[in-house]
Design a protein around this motif. Structure first.
Motif, short mmCIF file in Angstrom:
data_model
loop_
_atom_site.label_atom_id
_atom_site.label_comp_id
_atom_site.label_asym_id
_atom_site.label_seq_id
_atom_site.Cartn_x
_atom_site.Cartn_y
_atom_site.Cartn_z
N MET A 61 0.82 -1.19 0.00
CA MET A 61 0.00 0.00 0.00
C MET A 61 0.87 1.26 0.00
O MET A 61 0.61 2.18 -0.74
N ASP A 62 1.89 1.30 0.84
CA ASP A 62 2.78 2.45 0.91
C ASP A 62 3.47 2.69 -0.42
O ASP A 62 3.62 3.84 -0.85
N LYS A 63 3.89 1.61 -1.05
CA LYS A 63 4.59 1.72 -2.33
C LYS A 63 3.66 2.31 -3.40
O LYS A 63 4.07 3.10 -4.23
N SER A 64 2.40 1.93 -3.35
CA SER A 64 1.42 2.45 -4.30
C SER A 64 1.22 3.95 -4.11
O SER A 64 1.13 4.70 -5.09
N LEU A 65 1.16 4.40 -2.87
CA LEU A 65 1.02 5.83 -2.60
C LEU A 65 2.25 6.61 -3.05
O LEU A 65 2.14 7.70 -3.60
N ASP A 66 3.44 6.03 -2.81
CA ASP A 66 4.68 6.67 -3.23
C ASP A 66 4.73 6.80 -4.75
O ASP A 66 5.14 7.83 -5.29
N THR A 67 4.30 5.76 -5.44
CA THR A 67 4.29 5.78 -6.90
C THR A 67 3.32 6.83 -7.42
O THR A 67 3.62 7.57 -8.36
N SER A 68 2.15 6.92 -6.81
CA SER A 68 1.16 7.92 -7.22
C SER A 68 1.68 9.34 -6.98
O SER A 68 1.52 10.22 -7.83
N ALA A 69 2.30 9.53 -5.84
CA ALA A 69 2.84 10.85 -5.52
C ALA A 69 3.95 11.23 -6.50
O ALA A 69 4.02 12.36 -6.97
#
Length: 76
Positions: free
Chosen positions: A1-9
């Motif tokens: 989940m964290d990685k997905s947010l980082d990618t989106s940001a």
């Protein structure tokens, strides 16, 4: 989940930078057109207007300022 947010940001940041670069590219094309217009006048030995000489003077100041900034940045 964290990685997905980082990618989106990161994607959002890249999109903003791309928009900024495209805007700068447009500004540079306008600058190039103005310089080409003035250069054509000079090549045809036409008289430059006050606006033309003011534009050239402003470019000179900007060039000097950018050299000063680069010198300061290099010394840090």
């Amino acid at each position: 989940m964290d990685k997905s947010l980082d990618t989106s940001a990161l994607r959002l940041v890249h999109e903003e930078k791309l928009k900024d670069l495209l805007k700068q590219q447009g500004n540079l094309k306008e600058l190039e057109a103005e310089l080409n217009r003035i250069n054509a006048k000079i090549n045809k030995k036409e008289e430059l207007t006050n606006d033309d000489t003011k534009f050239i003077g402003n470019l000179g100041w900007l060039a000097a300022l950018s050299v000063s900034i680069a010198t300061i940045a290099a010394s840090l």
